[in-house]
Design a protein around this motif. Structure first.
Motif, PDB file in Angstrom:
ATOM      1  N   VAL A   1      47.550  49.272  48.554  1.00  7.94           N
ATOM      2  CA  VAL A   1      47.543  48.714  49.911  1.00  7.94           C
ATOM      3  C   VAL A   1      46.631  47.489  50.009  1.00  7.94           C
ATOM      4  CG1 VAL A   1      46.862  49.161  52.303  1.00  7.94           C
ATOM      5  CG2 VAL A   1      48.186  50.869  51.051  1.00  7.94           C
ATOM      6  N   PHE A   2      45.445  47.571  49.397  1.00  5.31           N
ATOM      7  CA  PHE A   2      44.475  46.477  49.513  1.00  5.31           C
ATOM      8  C   PHE A   2      44.620  45.426  48.414  1.00  5.31           C
ATOM      9  CE2 PHE A   2      42.484  49.533  52.311  1.00  5.31           C
ATOM     10  CZ  PHE A   2      41.874  48.739  53.281  1.00  5.31           C
ATOM     11  N   LEU A   3      45.622  45.575  47.561  1.00  3.09           N
ATOM     12  CA  LEU A   3      45.813  44.619  46.471  1.00  3.09           C
ATOM     13  C   LEU A   3      45.963  43.170  46.957  1.00  3.09           C
ATOM     14  CD1 LEU A   3      46.063  44.191  43.449  1.00  3.09           C
ATOM     15  CD2 LEU A   3      48.483  44.809  43.605  1.00  3.09           C
ATOM     16  N   PRO A   4      46.720  42.905  48.042  1.00  3.17           N
ATOM     17  CA  PRO A   4      46.793  41.514  48.518  1.00  3.17           C
ATOM     18  C   PRO A   4      45.428  40.912  48.828  1.00  3.17           C
ATOM     19  CG  PRO A   4      48.484  42.852  49.566  1.00  3.17           C
ATOM     20  CD  PRO A   4      47.604  43.797  48.809  1.00  3.17           C
ATOM     21  N   LEU A   5      44.505  41.741  49.352  1.00  8.76           N
ATOM     22  CA  LEU A   5      43.149  41.252  49.640  1.00  8.76           C
ATOM     23  C   LEU A   5      42.431  40.894  48.348  1.00  8.76           C
ATOM     24  CD1 LEU A   5      40.687  40.828  51.523  1.00  8.76           C
ATOM     25  CD2 LEU A   5      40.185  43.276  51.222  1.00  8.76           C
ATOM     26  N   PHE A   6      42.519  41.781  47.336  1.00  8.86           N
ATOM     27  CA  PHE A   6      41.833  41.520  46.067  1.00  8.86           C
ATOM     28  C   PHE A   6      42.366  40.257  45.396  1.00  8.86           C
ATOM     29  CE2 PHE A   6      41.820  46.432  45.823  1.00  8.86           C
ATOM     30  CZ  PHE A   6      40.787  46.500  46.742  1.00  8.86           C
ATOM     31  N   MET A   7      43.669  40.038  45.504  1.00 11.62           N
ATOM     32  CA  MET A   7      44.278  38.880  44.833  1.00 11.62           C
ATOM     33  C   MET A   7      43.923  37.565  45.532  1.00 11.62           C
ATOM     34  SD  MET A   7      47.985  40.536  43.829  1.00 11.62           S
ATOM     35  CE  MET A   7      48.558  39.138  42.864  1.00 11.62           C
ATOM     36  N   ARG A   8      43.531  37.653  46.809  1.00  6.44           N
ATOM     37  CA  ARG A   8      43.127  36.433  47.523  1.00  6.44           C
ATOM     38  C   ARG A   8      41.696  36.030  47.205  1.00  6.44           C
ATOM     39  NH1 ARG A   8      45.717  38.892  52.153  1.00  6.44           N
ATOM     40  NH2 ARG A   8      43.665  39.343  53.062  1.00  6.44           N
ATOM     41  N   LEU A   9      40.898  36.998  46.725  1.00  7.41           N
ATOM     42  CA  LEU A   9      39.473  36.735  46.500  1.00  7.41           C
ATOM     43  C   LEU A   9      39.251  35.951  45.204  1.00  7.41           C
ATOM     44  CD1 LEU A   9      38.033  40.202  47.570  1.00  7.41           C
ATOM     45  CD2 LEU A   9      38.043  38.092  48.889  1.00  7.41           C
TER      46      LEU A   9
END
Length: 659
Positions: free
Chosen positions: A651-659
């Motif tokens: 679920v939080f993968l999009p956040l990690f990939m933006r960092l």
């Protein structure tokens, strides 16, 4: 083909209608004497009071997660998260309401023989089973029909909501039930020398309440999460993998789950339909019949959807592996076989050898399930690729309606025995309820085996989804960050288990002190002329469970998010791999060791190795007490832990990939 999107919501509605009908049928049965009704009301009120207080605590977490998801990922995922959480709560709530009404009716029916008592107890569990699969398929299928497979990524929010509630429900319910159980056993049985479920024991009502909040509501949320997680993992993989047609690949698991619902309904109405002398055979027959229906249906559906048998082979592998893991679990936890009888023999030399042998049995019991899971992974992969692994998980849980019914039947039978004992019913009634309960202990262990096996396959399928979305083709074990994540992940199930075990210990300490205080301060309790203060013990378990469940629950959510932010996507992949390996092994060992100690005690209570009240029995009670948090708190919670961390990562993968 798109019209098939509506099959799943319709099947879910059918399951809920059948659950309502079964609940109505249960309420038509007699509730017994005034004393039986009084005791049943104590149990029901205590269980529902705990559930409402637990849900009020969980609401705070749910709202916090909703806000975080809204800003970090998007409002769509946040809304599906809330829906998944609500459906999980409904599954536990409706199932427990029926279970706390079926217990007294099972005890009343046992006065006239085993058949009707078995039928009521099993149908009471079946309400939970049908609510789990009905709400699961209705939720996932309804969302897919409304959103379309193009937005299938939003389904992970539904899975996250289900997993979050399941973890809090399992941990909170497990701490509650085992604090009460340990206090009731150590002071009542060992110190005071009074029988199990004796009304003079102040913790006896809390113990019976715990059977419901831990083994009915908690277990229902647990398997609801496993069930929807397996379906969601298959859908997300179908959409993420270019070699699978997204529409066909998304529809197949939902249609198969719908067939599983019909198969479960047929099997549920079979059990108790004719005279039975062996309740275990009747329950196993229902499981096998539903499995056979799913197997034949998956053969036809595989030809129709894909034009080949690759999907059927993957589903069949999951079914077979699930049944075999159940059989292995039964071997290591049933009093009919060598491992449990070996533990009961060791009880003759005291608690130390009892615990040593029980731990050894638990460790040995990991060998075949792991080999079977490995065989299932390889066979399903070579049948239908990475998508096949998720289908194997669905195959294992396709008959979840029956599996949950059989599992929830156990605590209903246990409660029925407690009500019979506290109501001074004839000894023959307690013999019937004890026999039903002994089968329930084994079926509960089998249900945990199914949950753990499916957890491994579902977590692996979600891990594959994670790697596909993150575009990671391999995990580099020479990377320091990956190795660091791997070691942290391997440690987390041990940390989680330590926290939950210590929570049970602290809560049990308070319970033991309270039971001792009541015995010391009021001699009329042991004389039987005055009732103990049951409410105080119920309150101790409730307060301790709600306080102690928070940190382990937050650990499961925060750990993968912190790792993803600080160490990155690949290190988080290492964390998920490490937690999967140690988590599955630890969950199997703890669940089976606990089940073996429990049935070793019951084997002695049947008159073997000195019988009740002997030194062997006292040693067995100590072993059972050690095993209680193993099998009902830490062990079954670990399988939720590994799936929750995986779906949080997805679920939080999009956040990690933006960092």
């Amino acid at each position: 083909m798109k019209t098939l999107l509506y099959v799943a919501p319709l099947a879910g509605a059918l399951a809920l209608i059948c659950a309502w009908w079964l609940a109505a049928w249960i309420y038509q049965n007699q509730t017994g004497t005034d004393r039986m009704q009084e005791i049943s009301s104590y149990i029901r009120e205590g269980a529902m009071a705990f559930l409402f207080r637990e849900y009020r605590t969980i609401v705070i977490f749910g709202l916090a997660m909703f806000i975080i998801l809204t800003f970090a990922i998007g409002i769509g995922t946040a809304l599906t998260f809330l829906l998944g959480a609500l459906f999980s709560i409904f599954a536990g709530f409706f199932g427990m309401r029926t279970a706390t009404s079926a217990n007294v009716r099972t005890a009343a029916a046992a006065r006239n023989g085993m058949q009707q008592a078995l039928k009521i107890a099993f149908r009471g569990g079946a309400v939970m089973g049908l609510c789990v699969v009905g709400l699961g398929v209705l939720g996932v299928g309804g969302l897919l029909a409304a959103l379309g497979y193009e937005n299938a990524n939003l389904l992970t929010g539904f899975g996250l909501g289900a997993s979050s509630i399941a973890l809090f429900g399992r941990v909170g319910g497990g701490i509650y039930t085992k604090a009460a159980d340990v206090g009731a056993d150590l002071v009542g049985k060992v110190e005071a020398g009074i029988p199990e479920d004796d009304p003079r024991n102040p913790a006896v009502i809390a113990d019976n309440v715990g059977d419901n909040v831990g083994d009915v509501a908690g277990m229902g949320s647990d398997l609801f999460e496993s069930y929807v997680g397996s379906i969601i993992s298959a859908i997300t993989l179908a959409v993420a993998m270019p070699e699978v047609d997204p529409l066909t690949g998304s529809l197949f698991p939902l249609v198969l789950a719908s067939v599983g619902i019909v198969a479960s309904i047929i099997a549920i109405f079979m059990v108790g339909g004719k005279k039975v002398s062996n309740p275990a055979k009747a329950l196993n027959a229902g499981t096998y019949v539903s499995g056979a229906i799913v197997a034949v249906s998956s053969f036809l559906l595989s030809r129709w959807f894909f034009g080949n048998l690759s999907a059927f082979l993957a589903v069949a592998v999951g079914l077979v592996v699930g049944i075999l893991i159940g059989n292995v679990t039964e071997y290591y936890t049933s009093g009919d076989y060598k491992p449990v009888r070996g533990i009961s023999k060791q009880c003759e030399t005291g608690p130390a050898t009892t615990i040593i042998d029980g731990l050894a049995v638990g460790m040995l019991s990991t060998v075949w399930p792991i080999l079977l899971i490995v065989a299932g992974i390889l066979a399903s992969y070579y049948s239908a690729g990475l998508y096949g692994i998720s289908l194997a998980a669905i195959g294992m849980l396709s008959t979840a309606g029956v599996v949950v019914a059989v599992d929830a039947y156990g605590p209903i039978s246990d409660n029925a025995g407690g009500i019979a004992e506290m109501s001074n019913l004839p000894h023959e009634v307690r013999q019937i309820t004890d026999r039903l309960d002994a089968v329930g202990n084994t079926t509960a262990a089998i249900g945990k085996g199914f949950a753990i096996g499916s957890a491994a396959l579902t977590a692996l399928a979600l891990f594959v989804s994670y790697s596909q979305i993150a575009k990671i083709s391999s995990i580099d074990l020479l990377s320091p960050k990956v190795v660091g994540g791997l070691l942290i992940g391997g440690m987390l199930p041990f940390l989680f288990s330590a926290l939950t075990m210590k929570s049970v210990g602290k809560a049990a300490f308070q319970m033991i002190e309270e039971v001792r205080r009541q015995f010391r301060s009021n001699s009329k309790i042991m004389e039987g002329t005055e009732s103990p203060d049951y409410a105080k013990c119920v309150d101790i378990s409730t307060a301790a469970a709600l306080k102690e469940m928070v940190f382990p629950g937050l650990l499961a959510v925060v750990s993968p998010i912190a790792t993803g932010i600080v160490l990155g996507v690949e290190a988080l992949g290492g964390l998920l791999a490490g937690s999967l390996v140690t988590g599955v092994l630890l969950a199997i060992m703890m669940s089976n060791a606990g089940g073996a100690w429990d049935n070793a005690k019951k084997y002695i209570e049947e008159g073997n190795h000195g019988g009740k009240g002997s030194d062997s029995h006292k040693a067995a009670v100590v072993g059972d007490t050690v095993g209680d948090p193993f099998k009902d708190t830490s062990g079954p919670s670990i399988n939720i832990l590994i799936k929750l961390m995986t779906i949080v990562s997805v679920v939080f993968l999009p956040l990690f990939m933006r960092l």
